[in-house]
Design a protein around this motif. Structure first.
Motif, PDB file in Angstrom:
ATOM      1  N   LEU A  17       0.806  -1.219   0.000  1.00 15.94           N
ATOM      2  CA  LEU A  17       0.000   0.000   0.000  1.00 15.94           C
ATOM      3  C   LEU A  17       0.843   1.276   0.000  1.00 15.94           C
ATOM      4  O   LEU A  17       0.286   2.378  -0.004  1.00 15.94           O
ATOM      5  CB  LEU A  17      -0.934   0.007   1.219  1.00 15.94           C
ATOM      6  CG  LEU A  17      -2.009  -1.091   1.224  1.00 15.94           C
ATOM      7  CD1 LEU A  17      -2.747  -1.102   2.557  1.00 15.94           C
ATOM      8  CD2 LEU A  17      -2.992  -0.894   0.076  1.00 15.94           C
ATOM      9  N   TRP A 480      -7.144  -2.935   0.645  1.00 14.32           N
ATOM     10  CA  TRP A 480      -7.556  -1.569   0.972  1.00 14.32           C
ATOM     11  C   TRP A 480      -9.072  -1.470   1.105  1.00 14.32           C
ATOM     12  O   TRP A 480      -9.825  -2.113   0.375  1.00 14.32           O
ATOM     13  CB  TRP A 480      -7.073  -0.642  -0.131  1.00 14.32           C
ATOM     14  CG  TRP A 480      -7.453   0.804  -0.005  1.00 14.32           C
ATOM     15  CD1 TRP A 480      -6.749   1.781   0.626  1.00 14.32           C
ATOM     16  CD2 TRP A 480      -8.603   1.450  -0.571  1.00 14.32           C
ATOM     17  NE1 TRP A 480      -7.378   2.999   0.490  1.00 14.32           N
ATOM     18  CE2 TRP A 480      -8.531   2.818  -0.233  1.00 14.32           C
ATOM     19  CE3 TRP A 480      -9.687   0.998  -1.317  1.00 14.32           C
ATOM     20  CZ2 TRP A 480      -9.492   3.737  -0.627  1.00 14.32           C
ATOM     21  CZ3 TRP A 480     -10.656   1.911  -1.699  1.00 14.32           C
ATOM     22  CH2 TRP A 480     -10.549   3.260  -1.359  1.00 14.32           C
ATOM     23  N   PRO A 483     -11.519   4.971   3.431  1.00 12.65           N
ATOM     24  CA  PRO A 483     -11.660   5.569   4.752  1.00 12.65           C
ATOM     25  C   PRO A 483     -13.054   6.168   4.932  1.00 12.65           C
ATOM     26  O   PRO A 483     -13.756   6.451   3.956  1.00 12.65           O
ATOM     27  CB  PRO A 483     -10.585   6.649   4.764  1.00 12.65           C
ATOM     28  CG  PRO A 483     -10.435   7.039   3.323  1.00 12.65           C
ATOM     29  CD  PRO A 483     -10.666   5.773   2.545  1.00 12.65           C
ATOM     30  N   TYR A 502      -9.559   5.378   9.204  1.00 12.03           N
ATOM     31  CA  TYR A 502      -9.204   4.200   8.430  1.00 12.03           C
ATOM     32  C   TYR A 502      -9.409   2.957   9.284  1.00 12.03           C
ATOM     33  O   TYR A 502      -8.820   2.836  10.370  1.00 12.03           O
ATOM     34  CB  TYR A 502      -7.735   4.257   7.990  1.00 12.03           C
ATOM     35  CG  TYR A 502      -7.390   5.396   7.074  1.00 12.03           C
ATOM     36  CD1 TYR A 502      -7.313   5.209   5.700  1.00 12.03           C
ATOM     37  CD2 TYR A 502      -7.108   6.669   7.572  1.00 12.03           C
ATOM     38  CE1 TYR A 502      -6.970   6.241   4.841  1.00 12.03           C
ATOM     39  CE2 TYR A 502      -6.767   7.710   6.730  1.00 12.03           C
ATOM     40  CZ  TYR A 502      -6.702   7.500   5.367  1.00 12.03           C
ATOM     41  OH  TYR A 502      -6.356   8.534   4.531  1.00 12.03           O
ATOM     42  N   GLU A 542      -2.801   4.569   5.274  1.00 11.96           N
ATOM     43  CA  GLU A 542      -3.355   3.326   4.739  1.00 11.96           C
ATOM     44  C   GLU A 542      -2.440   2.142   5.029  1.00 11.96           C
ATOM     45  O   GLU A 542      -2.913   1.036   5.354  1.00 11.96           O
ATOM     46  CB  GLU A 542      -3.584   3.467   3.239  1.00 11.96           C
ATOM     47  CG  GLU A 542      -4.706   4.423   2.890  1.00 11.96           C
ATOM     48  CD  GLU A 542      -4.803   4.722   1.410  1.00 11.96           C
ATOM     49  OE1 GLU A 542      -5.716   5.456   1.021  1.00 11.96           O
ATOM     50  OE2 GLU A 542      -3.959   4.220   0.650  1.00 11.96           O
TER      51      GLU A 542
END
Length: 760
Positions: A17, A480, A483, A502, A542
């Motif tokens: 990420l 992922w 958010p 997040y 992230e």
């Protein structure tokens, strides 16, 4: 009792990420248009499922197509260069269309490839400007610095000649102050200095520059302990002013190419504390090439003036000025282009002011206020284009979307009467790029959880050409999740503040997760952007979520982007570090409805201003923040850039500045703190961390310290090691797990692509 080791796969998931992987995870998400002169055409390069593709757009014809046949060009270039060439990983990122051919630089040479036959050949007569040279608009001249003077070269004959001859190390033409030059990083990129501070007139006959005077600026020193050549430690000295000290100054000069003469502006030297006004857009040519307009301010920043410089005579006149009790700004960000526009003829000015509490536009004529053009609880963020014939200005404003006051909208406003029309019938965030002619705009529309759609819009807001729709399939496959945009109430019990939360990868609402605050205190920029792409800070958050942490990013009081009072909370109040009490209040409010947030395990990490904030959080709220990693923090603003402290803390006041220094909090820090700094950081110098180290030792406190040899503010060349050490510290002390033994992140190459993603 043994501590369980975190699986290496978790680190691998977080590593996927990181920023340098982002283009291959969020495909078709970024479009950077490159205009083709004054035409209705432009090109761009975009990451697709196949790799990098070049696209050509003709707005007048409403077409979008490949700029060339990638397979045929790759084959032709491979044959001509005897080098392997992949069609969707071509060895260049910039192109130019010339007489039925595409031209580019690759393998150390300049090439042309004819698009009718797809034959490639080296153009040995062509010399591409280097990053330290500036081509004139008509491409006939190239300007550059040699030693401390300005030179030009004819692109046709190669003849070179000097336009100035009296530059010296302390009084150098077209130079930026040492303290803003990033010379150590540039050296790693093969550059000896920053690009020259030069601006060509639209007709290519003159150059605007300044002569920088650093003769009375105090020296700063760095010691490079382990130079790459293996020699003994090396001392690096450069000019660097801290609050209260003498600042660099500049003098404006106009250089005439035909007559080879210089004209000095008839004005007193101006303060040049950091970046050049040319680089910041605070000095620009009128379209007729006869006048230069520039903004300047006194040291306390409570006055802003607009001047006109006659390019032929050097005469300077003041057109407008505004005064205030705190900063008077041409935009809320130091690095943002000023929201000021001078109409043709120089009589009318569109002037940005926060005098009514919000950032609005005012129209002046001959220095006299005619009317306030925009009004209401919203803020003008950008003048996109002014159409003088139709008497309208296209603007980007924030505050028109009830759900999110940071989202940007495209509007047009009448220059006579101020009637305002919103041009996009959605509540998305709109980021616009426009050519000088302003006949249309490239618009990227998104939100924090809505991937961008990029289009060309006309002046009426209608979509003319659809360019790209982002594909985030690979990003989702990497673990992922988008958010959550959150709204909480500040510690004052009244003011709404906004941020992002997040969730940890593999989220299970029945579990309780350790929490990380990832701050940046401003006051010169947002921590959270209103759009999908959150940039460097966003991907760092992230990646931390990829490790299994819940992560908060929030814009507390004192950060920019809203009304003046919200931003001015930081003025003379940097000790709050972006209102840290708002962060604590936000997490407590969020935990009331999200029991999976474990507020008994709260940590914090950040870089630069975020490093400063990390230490302040652990000192101001030691019962709340238990673990922290502070990287390259400006822990004592008395010894940091004068520009920074004096912009937001005000003129040097020893008592106020002492309250801001983290050294005063050393005795209150009881958590697990890791300090990291690069020894060659010429921005936030390592002595700022060492002053804190000394205070922690004096207070008999335990802490961890990592000084990284040979790297600057962003740890280029050692990013992977620094990232792994940060993760290890947070996993060990906040998550209560052992980091995976022997895990090594892949090296991150310093490439133009990475610098582009960082905005460099």
């Amino acid at each position: 009792m043994s501590v369980e080791e975190l699986p290496a796969e978790v680190y691998a998931r977080a590593e996927r990420l990181l920023l340098h992987h982002r283009p291959r995870l969020a495909l078709r998400a970024k479009v950077r248009p490159r205009w083709i002169g004054e035409t209705d055409a432009f090109w761009y390069r975009v990451e697709t499922e196949r790799g990098g593709e070049f696209v050509l757009v003709d707005v007048a014809a409403r077409t979008r197509r490949p700029a060339f046949d990638h397979e045929r060009l790759a084959a032709a270039l491979a044959a001509a260069s005897a080098q392997p060439v992949e069609p969707y990983a071509l060895p260049f990122r910039g192109i130019e269309f010339v007489d039925g051919a595409v031209a580019f630089d690759a393998f150390g040479a300049h090439w042309t490839c004819r698009l009718d036959t797809y034959t490639c050949a080296q153009d040995t007569d062509h010399r591409s400007p280097s990053p330290l040279e500036l081509a004139s608009p008509d491409k006939k001249w190239v300007a550059f610095r040699r030693a401390h003077d300005v030179w030009v070269r004819s692109a046709e004959t190669g003849e070179e000649f000097a336009l100035t001859a009296d530059g010296t190390p302390d009084r150098s033409y077209a130079a930026s102050p040492d303290s803003a030059s990033n010379r150590h990083l540039l050296g790693k990129l093969g550059l000896s200095e920053p690009p020259p501070a030069l601006a060509w007139s639209p007709d290519s006959t003159r150059l605007l520059t300044h002569r920088l005077d650093q003769s009375d600026v105090t020296w700063m020193h760095l010691v490079e302990a382990a130079p790459p050549d293996g020699s003994r430690p090396r001392l690096h000295a450069y000019r660097y002013a801290v609050p209260g000290e003498t600042l660099p100054r500049g003098e404006w000069f106009v250089l005439d190419i035909a007559t080879r003469t210089t004209t000095r502006a008839g004005a007193e030297p101006f303060l040049l504390p950091y970046l050049s006004p040319i680089a910041l857009g605070k000095a620009w040519w009128a379209r007729d090439g006869k006048t230069v307009y520039y903004l300047d301010q006194p040291r306390d920043l409570r006055t802003l003036r607009l001047h006109a410089l006659d390019a032929a005579t050097g005469e300077v006149r003041t057109m407008l000025e505004e005064h205030g009790d705190t900063r008077v700004e041409a935009a809320q960000s130091i690095l943002q282009k000023p929201i000021v526009h001078v109409l043709a003829g120089g009589r009318e000015v569109l002037w940005y002011s926060q005098r009514d509490g919000w950032g609005h536009l005012y129209r002046y004529e001959d220095g006299v206020l005619v009317e306030q053009l925009t009004k209401g609880s919203f803020a003008v963020q950008e003048i996109v284009h002014v159409d003088e014939s139709e008497r309208v200005a296209h603007l980007v404003v924030s505050g028109l979307v009830a759900a999110d006051p940071y989202r940007r909208s495209l509007v047009k406003v009448e220059l006579d009467g101020g009637a305002l029309t919103r041009l996009a019938d959605d509540d998305l965030d709109h980021a616009l790029t426009t050519p000088d002619h302003g006949r249309w705009f490239v618009d990227s529309a998104s939100t924090v959880d809505t991937p961008p759609v990029t289009t060309v819009r006309g002046r009426d807001g209608a979509v003319l050409v659809e360019l790209e729709q982002a594909d985030i399939g690979p990003l989702l496959a990497a673990g992922w999740t988008p958010p959550e945009r959150i709204r909480t109430i500040a510690a004052d019990g009244v003011t709404p503040v906004y941020g992002l939360l997040y969730k940890p990868c593999g989220f299970d609402e029945t579990q309780r997760y350790p929490v990380l605050d990832h701050p940046y205190p401003g006051p010169q920029r947002h921590r959270v952007q209103p759009c999908f792409e959150q940039g460097f800070y966003g991907v760092e958050a992230e990646a931390a979520a990829g490790l299994g942490f819940a992560v908060l990013a929030i814009d507390g009081r004192g950060t920019p982007g809203r009304d003046k009072a919200f931003h001015d909370y930081s003025y003379g109040n940097l000790a709050t570090a972006g209102a840290l009490d708002d962060h604590v209040a936000a997490l407590r409010q969020l935990a009331e409805t999200r029991p999976w947030l474990d507020l008994d395990r709260v940590g914090i990490f950040g870089l630069s201003g975020g490093g400063f904030t990390t230490v302040r959080a652990m000192g101001l709220f030691p019962e709340f923040y238990k673990v922290g990693v502070a990287e390259a923090g400006n822990h004592d603003n008395r010894c940091y850039h004068a520009m920074w402290g004096e912009s937001y803390e005000g003129p040097l006041d020893p008592e106020i500045y002492a309250r801001t220094a983290n050294v005063g909090l050393a005795g209150r820090i009881d958590g697990k703190l890791l300090l990291i700094h690069g020894e060659m950081d010429d921005n936030v110098t390592p002595h700022l961390t060492m002053r804190l180290v000394d205070a922690l030792i004096e207070a008999n406190k335990d802490f961890d310290l990592l000084i990284v040899p040979g790297v600057e503010h962003t740890f280029f060349g050692r990013n992977s090691y620094v990232t792994r050490r940060r993760w290890d510290h947070l996993v060990r002390h906040l998550m209560g797990r052992r980091p995976p033994a022997g895990y090594q992140l892949a090296d991150i190459p310093i490439t133009p692509e990475l610098l582009e993603m960082l905005g460099g």
